[in-house]
Motif scaffolding. Structure first.
Motif, short mmCIF file in Angstrom:
data_model
loop_
_atom_site.label_atom_id
_atom_site.label_comp_id
_atom_site.label_asym_id
_atom_site.label_seq_id
_atom_site.Cartn_x
_atom_site.Cartn_y
_atom_site.Cartn_z
N TRP A 77 -33.61 -55.66 -2.14
CA TRP A 77 -33.18 -55.76 -3.54
C TRP A 77 -33.34 -57.18 -4.05
CZ3 TRP A 77 -34.06 -51.26 -3.55
CH2 TRP A 77 -33.34 -50.27 -2.93
N GLY B 223 -16.62 -53.23 -1.81
CA GLY B 223 -17.71 -52.31 -2.16
C GLY B 223 -18.77 -53.00 -2.99
N GLN B 224 -19.97 -52.43 -3.00
CA GLN B 224 -21.11 -53.08 -3.65
C GLN B 224 -21.64 -52.35 -4.88
OE1 GLN B 224 -23.11 -55.91 -3.01
NE2 GLN B 224 -21.33 -56.60 -1.87
N GLY B 225 -21.28 -51.10 -5.07
CA GLY B 225 -21.82 -50.37 -6.20
C GLY B 225 -23.29 -50.07 -6.07
N GLY B 226 -23.79 -50.15 -4.84
CA GLY B 226 -25.22 -49.96 -4.62
C GLY B 226 -25.60 -48.48 -4.53
N ILE B 227 -26.86 -48.31 -4.22
CA ILE B 227 -27.41 -46.95 -4.17
C ILE B 227 -26.68 -46.10 -3.15
CG2 ILE B 227 -29.47 -45.71 -3.40
CD1 ILE B 227 -31.09 -47.86 -4.71
N PHE B 228 -26.31 -46.73 -2.03
CA PHE B 228 -25.74 -45.94 -0.94
C PHE B 228 -24.23 -45.78 -1.06
CE2 PHE B 228 -29.30 -47.33 2.14
CZ PHE B 228 -30.17 -46.53 1.44
N ASP B 229 -23.64 -46.50 -1.99
CA ASP B 229 -22.19 -46.42 -2.07
C ASP B 229 -21.77 -45.14 -2.77
OD1 ASP B 229 -21.71 -48.71 -0.72
OD2 ASP B 229 -21.68 -49.99 -2.49
N SER B 230 -20.78 -44.50 -2.20
CA SER B 230 -20.32 -43.28 -2.84
C SER B 230 -19.54 -43.66 -4.09
CB SER B 230 -19.48 -42.45 -1.88
OG SER B 230 -18.46 -43.25 -1.36
N THR B 231 -19.49 -42.73 -5.02
CA THR B 231 -18.83 -43.02 -6.28
C THR B 231 -17.33 -43.23 -6.04
OG1 THR B 231 -18.97 -40.65 -6.57
CG2 THR B 231 -20.44 -41.98 -7.88
N PRO B 232 -16.75 -44.19 -6.75
CA PRO B 232 -15.36 -44.54 -6.47
C PRO B 232 -14.39 -43.47 -6.94
CG PRO B 232 -16.13 -45.74 -8.38
CD PRO B 232 -17.31 -44.98 -7.84
#
Lengths: 896, 346
Positions: free
Chosen positions: B2, B269-278
């Motif tokens: 990224w 958390g990173q808010g990236g593509i792999f992160d699940s929605t909060p």
């Protein structure tokens, strides 16, 4: 005039060579010819009979004859031999045959201003039939490869109707003798428009050529120029790879799948993501077929590039609505990507050198005229760039790479039987040093047997295989591990297509076996402490039967009606957990385990899927269309992330998970202007989906043996308006499309944990109401083409904390609703300049340079917005942009 | 990748719209000496820091009922919204606790009964030299070296174990008070030498605000389970003598772990593509009359165990320059003391 003189001379000559003996009606041909010169064949007949032929040898120069005859009359044999030539014959008397060039005897017609390549003559002009319809048949071929073209449209303007060619490139029309304008077109090739003089039954052959030699710009969506109005299909678009190649591409890598997102109703979640959202559907609701094999992951490097090599691909067709009954299995769309067949006549090669990857394709005959091969390969060198040129300290140890290899074999086993086999393998690796790795592999294969029962009856039998495996590595830990998952399927399918004058009837059936591998965890190091865990594989079978009939009722009405019956069963061996209460919940207790042995049926689902499309022509250039389709989808991608990621799990419907059932209604108005130079359309649709899968808040999906407790099913609804204006001719062409669409879902379960947003309708994470695309290209000179895209769309929804609370000094977001906010709007401009280096029609080496800039004004489009309380900054929202700059690229493409 | 693609993370002023104020409960009973506190606040508008002081919930009646039947009252001594137990109340392993709250307006709340689960013995803390790259606030990649740490815990293989981990560390630094200078504004208007006797040696006691959570999902089944904990960045001056590392581990129930995970994701958390929605994990505290009222925060009970170890310069394979080169007393460094801590020579 010269020709007329020659003919006159010939006529005079034969008068002086009158012969006696075996006459024309006595001649019987009993012989097998293999590509013999017609002049030689005629000499043989002259030797064995008293028949004499009169002609100018120059006309027959390279006309060859093939075929086996037993007792054929001279008339029928000559009919064959002259069929694909411009020759005609005339039985002057019982012994003498005159061969002549057809145009010569057409001098009575007003052909002023017509070149002899502008018209076609069918039948014997000296013996014209009148009053009764005659059969006009023919073959349409690709002039460069001499291959018969399937699906070429033969359209007769005066009748406002036409037909399409079958797999052997053959067609048949019933016409009254007369003067017609016929247009022959094919998706990938330049349309030919001809005057056609029909004197009687007969045949003609026409070769179509590639568009590149024309001084025109890019054309998107080939087919007949008025197919949008005249065809029954709506919501269907075909893109030619040759055209896609001219669009600006990210880092110069032509992306067939991404180009679909320029069409109305097709979008993605964001940059660097895999998967399409078609008319409010999720990424797993698209069936993407490479030849006949379904593709589970269509992208390299997370969606920056598609896995399809542009050199080995012919075209891609997307069906968004009015999906015919032979297609199904996914509720939102079917995308057919067709691999190119190799050239059966000569060897050729093409390829390209780009910033990220290079590619090479080689094709050629195996047995000339009978069989061919094509092999294409692509390899990225991102790693090499990292290590050799960039040498950025931060990137050491990071890896990103892919390769793919595809091939197709094509055999004409006989005049009637053809066999094609295609295969595809790819591998991707992506590693962030000491953090994570993601590897995945696609393996696809298919074989298709085509049989021509008769001119109007075709049969097809296909077998397809697809295998998708992916591994996610967690390298952050001192004891790294990986989780491997996958899905595989085997399809068998048979179809029969019957063409009649007004109908195309297709019926068939097939079955698919699925094997889902939901996850397997293992340590990477030899001395690993990681406990291996493997969730059991799941098996299921999906079968279908269908019939689909497309009927041109009359000049104004046509209808396509189809019915598909699909059935599905999930079967053992498997253990199914039984929970107290109606639906499995997190807190509900396990009460029993049902054990199923091998092949024992666990659960079955089935349903009827009616399909209906109507077209009503208001006039030559205007039509109204409507369609309805119902589709069942039995397999699901379970995910709680926004894009397709390695955390996702493919699974089939089972004891708990029910199939998706979608109904789509759409109507459209289509109008062309200025001889199809301008196409316009307006389509509206409404879609209703049952059993849409969603996840509970905080769902833990990875390696979860009781996944059913984390999932909920509810309703989905999507509707929209798609407007398109397209100019497909001339130096400047392209299109503007605007879509207004909404996609909403409603998850109302029995308890709080299975209810989202209080059971109200809420937007899906890919709901982007406004979507505008401008895409155009301008052929500035014979060498230079400039093309450009601009897209704008509303930012997609994300979950915004309503407020926050302090806990242990951390401000924690309080997410009371899902998808209640929107990330900033997305817009982007791309530019590409293509320089063709050679312009001759008969060129040996074609090459071009493409200079492109993606995201010209470097907008940092948000991929996501998220709330975070970092230790060293004020708690706030953050915006993650994946591409935050303009990306220039240069690509060299060649072909010989 | 990224970063290579110029991906970046920027602050983004999002107009957060608060609609309701929810009650927030933060409380824990541990086996460490009391008093323990229960903090009652309300949710706050993100980005609006002005309301931070109106959030305390005062004048509530707060008590804890134990499974042995005793009731402990908690008192808000300074109307700060923080309610304390008495000093002699102490958490016991195996005991269950239930929190009861009656607000000033009469609304009453109860927590679930939370059990104080035993914290198994920590065998040891392991370290491994490594480098770590991270993206700074300025969107640049920064590399730092230090140690990955892991805990070896003798926890029972048959149960799923979840923990909350905190850590602090202390190191000795060396400065040069004899080289101190001062600006003589009255006289020569120049810098003059002002050597000091004290202090050239100090101990820096770093109280780390970070925390982490650990579970044995990956490697349950062994009698000693290894848990990856955190990365400890190290620079040369920290290794003048050695580093004292103290790790505190709290036992957590599975539910309390899931709550702590949401706190963890909020910070890391990173808010990236792999992160699940909060998503929000609701508190285990309910309005007695209205179970559907959203209450936030958590009330939990933990046994706490602490283990310490030293990290020596020999553990660190880089060339070490431990001199701060600081020409003044080391007491000017933050969090320092000149008094040797009692654990320093254990």
């Amino acid at each position: 005039m010269l020709r007329f003189l020659l003919l006159t001379l010939t006529v005079f000559t034969f008068l002086s060579f009158h012969s006696f003996g075996q006459q024309i009606s006595d001649v019987r041909i009993d012989k097998k010819f293999e590509s013999e010169y017609l002049t030689d064949v005629l000499s043989q007949i002259e030797e064995n009979s008293s028949v004499k032929f009169f002609y100018d040898p120059a006309w027959l120069g390279n006309v060859r004859v093939s075929g086996e005859y037993s007792g054929a009359s001279l008339r029928s044999a000559l009919e064959d031999w002259t069929a694909n030539t411009r020759l005609n014959y005339h039985f002057y008397d019982a012994y003498n045959v005159v061969l002549y060039l057809r145009s010569d005897l057409l001098s009575t017609l007003n052909l002023a201003g017509l070149k002899d390549t502008d018209f076609i003559v069918v039948g014997d002009s000296t013996n014209a039939v009148s009053g009764t319809a005659v059969s006009v048949r023919g073959t349409i071929r690709n002039g460069q490869t001499n291959e018969p073209l399937l699906g070429a449209s033969v359209y007769v303007d005066e009748l406002a109707s036409g037909t399409v060619t079958n797999a052997a490139g053959r067609f048949s029309l019933q016409l009254l003798p007369g003067d017609y304008h016929v247009r022959v077109s094919h998706v990938t090739l330049q349309q030919e428009a001809k005057r056609m003089f029909v004197f009687g039954p007969g045949e003609f052959q026409l070769d179509l050529y590639e568009k590149t030699i024309q001084l025109e710009g890019v054309t998107i969506a080939g087919q007949a120029p008025d197919i949008n109005v005249k065809g029954i299909q709506m919501g269907t678009v075909q893109l030619q790879v040759e055209d896609v190649k001219k669009l600006p591409a990210f880092l110069g890598e032509v992306d067939i799948i991404k180009s679909l997102t320029l069409l109305p109703g097709v979008s993605t979640v964001g940059e660097g993501t895999t998967g399409l959202n078609v008319r409010g559907g999720t990424a797993d609701q698209n069936l993407i077929l490479l030849d006949k094999a379904p593709v589970y992951n269509t992208s390299h490097l997370f969606g920056f590039f598609s896995i399809f090599s542009p050199d080995a691909t012919d075209d891609v067709t997307i069906y968004k609505a009015g999906i015919p009954a032979n297609l199904g299995s996914r509720v939102s769309s079917v995308v057919e990507v067709k691999q190119k067949s190799g050239n059966k006549e000569k060897f050729g090669s093409q390829g390209g050198i780009g910033l990220v990857a290079s590619r090479l394709m080689v094709e050629g005959p195996i047995k000339e005229g009978k069989s061919s091969f094509i092999v294409a390969a692509r390899k990225s060198y991102v790693n090499y760039l990292f290590d050799t040129f960039i040498k950025v300290e931060e990137l050491v140890g990071n890896k990103a790479g892919f390769w793919d290899l595809s091939g197709k074999l094509d055999f004409s086993l006989s005049d009637r039987l053809s066999l094609t086999a295609s295969g595809y393998v790819s591998k991707d690796n992506f590693t962030i040093a000491n953090e994570s790795s993601f590897d995945y592999q696609n393996g696809l294969g298919s074989a298709e047997l085509g049989y021509v029962f008769s001119e109007n009856l075709l049969g097809g039998l296909s077998v397809a295989y697809s295998d998708y495996q992916y591994q996610l590595g967690d390298l952050q830990l001192t004891d790294p591990y990986k989780v491997s998952s996958g899905v595989g399927q085997l399809d068998v399918k048979a179809d029969v297509t019957k063409y009649t004058e007004r109908q195309t009837l297709q019926f068939g059936g097939g079955t698919t076996f699925y094997d889902f591998k939901p996850g397997h965890r293992s340590g990477i190091n030899a001395d690993t402490q990681i406990t291996p865990v493997a969730l059991p594989e799941q098996q299921s079978q999906e079968s279908f039967l269908y019939a689909n009939d497309e009927i041109n009722l009359n000049e104004t009405w046509s209808v396509m009606a189809g019915l598909r019956y699909s059935m599905y069963r999930s079967y053992g061996p498997a253990d199914v957990f039984v929970y107290a209460g109606e639906r499995p919940g997190r807190t509900s207790t396990l009460t029993d385990t049902l054990q199923y042995s091998g092949n024992e049926t666990i659960k079955t689902y089935s349903g009827l899927e009616p399909r209906l499309s109507l077209r009503y022509s208001l006039d030559e250039e205007t039509s109204l269309k409507a369609s309805y389709n119902r589709i069942y989808q039995y397999i699901h991608l379970v995910s709680n992330t926004t894009a397709i990621t390695p955390y996702d799990i493919w699974m089939g419907s089972n004891y708990y998970l029910m199939p998706l059932i979608a109904d789509q209604y759409s109507i459209g108005y289509f109008k062309n202007y200025d001889d199809n130079t301008w196409e316009t359309s307006a389509e509206v649709y409404f879609k209703d989906i049952d059993n849409l899968v969603d996840y509970k808040d905080g769902a833990d999906l990875v390696l979860n043996p009781t996944l059913e407790t984390e999932l909920i099913q509810g309703r989905g609804m999507a509707y929209g308006l798609e407007l398109l204006v397209k100019r497909s001719k001339g130096k400047l062409n392209g299109w503007a499309s605007y879509t207004y669409s909404r996609t909403l879902r409603k998850m109302e379960g029995a308890d709080r944990e299975s209810t989202i947003n209080k059971g109200n309708w809420f937007p899906s994470y890919y709901d982007k109401p406004h979507d505008l695309t401008l895409s155009g290209s301008y052929k500035a000179t014979r060498r230079w083409t400039i093309s450009s895209n601009f897209t704008y769309s509303t930012g997609r929804p994300f979950s915004v904390p309503e407020n926050g609370f302090l806990f242990d000094g951390v401000l924690v977001g309080n997410y009371t609703e899902r998808n209640n906010g929107r990330i900033p709007d997305y817009h982007r401009l791309d530019l590409a300049f293509t320089l063709d280096t050679s312009l001759k029609i008969e060129k040996l080496w074609e090459s071009s340079w493409t200079f492109a800039v993606y995201n010209v004004y470097g907008r940092k489009n948000a991929y996501s917005v998220f709330f975070k309380d970092t230790a060293d900054a004020r708690p706030t929202a953050y915006k993650l942009a994946i591409l935050g700059a303009a990306f220039p690229s240069i690509t060299y493409n060649f072909k010989f | 990748m990224w970063m290579l693609l110029a991906g970046c993370i920027d602050p983004y002023d999002y107009p957060f719209k608060e609609q309701t104020n929810y009650l927030v409960v933060e409380g824990a009973i541990t086996t460490q000496p009391g008093p323990y506190s229960v903090t009652l606040t309300t949710t706050r508008n993100i980005g609006n820091e002005e309301n931070a002081f109106k959030l305390r919930v005062q004048n509530a009646k707060v008590s804890i009922t134990t499974s042995t039947g005793s009731v402990v009252r908690l008192i808000d001594q300074d109307t700060s919204g923080v309610y304390y137990t008495s000093g002699n109340f102490r958490g016991q392993v195996g005991e269950k606790y239930q929190l009861t709250i009656v607000l000033e307006n009469g609304e009453s709340y109860e927590s679930e009964q939370v059990e104080l689960l035993p914290m198994p013995d920590i065998d040891s803390i392991g370290i491994e030299y490594a480098s770590q790259k991270y993206i700074s606030q300025a969107n640049t990649v920064i590399e730092r070296t230090g140690f990955y740490t892991r805990a070896f815990i003798n926890d029972p293989p048959e149960t799923e174990n979840t923990y909350l981990v905190n850590w602090d560390y202390t190191y000795k630094i060396f400065t040069h008070p004899e080289l101190a200078t001062a600006y003589d504004a009255e006289g020569c208007e120049c810098w003059v030498a002002t050597p000091k006797a004290c202090c050239s040696v100090c101990w820096v006691e770093e109280k780390v605000p970070d925390f982490t959570i650990a579970n044995d999902q990956l490697n349950n089944g062994s009698s000693v389970t290894q848990y990856d904990l955190f990365f400890l960045p190290v620079v040369g001056i920290m290794l003048y003598e050695k580093i004292y590392l103290e790790v505190t581990i709290n036992s957590l129930s599975k539910d309390a772990y899931l709550f702590w995970k949401s706190v963890y994701d909020s910070r890391y958390g990173q808010g990236g593509i792999f992160d699940s929605t909060p998503n929000t994990v609701e508190a285990n505290v309910y309005n007695v009359e209205d179970k559907d009222e959203l209450v936030l925060g958590y009330f939990y009970a933990s046994e706490v165990k602490t283990i310490s170890r030293f990290i020596h310069p020999t553990d660190f394979p880089e060339r070490i320059d431990s001199d701060t080169n600081y020409p003044d007393t080391c007491l000017f460094y933050p969090n320092t003391t000149a008094e040797e801590p009692e654990y320093w020579n254990e």
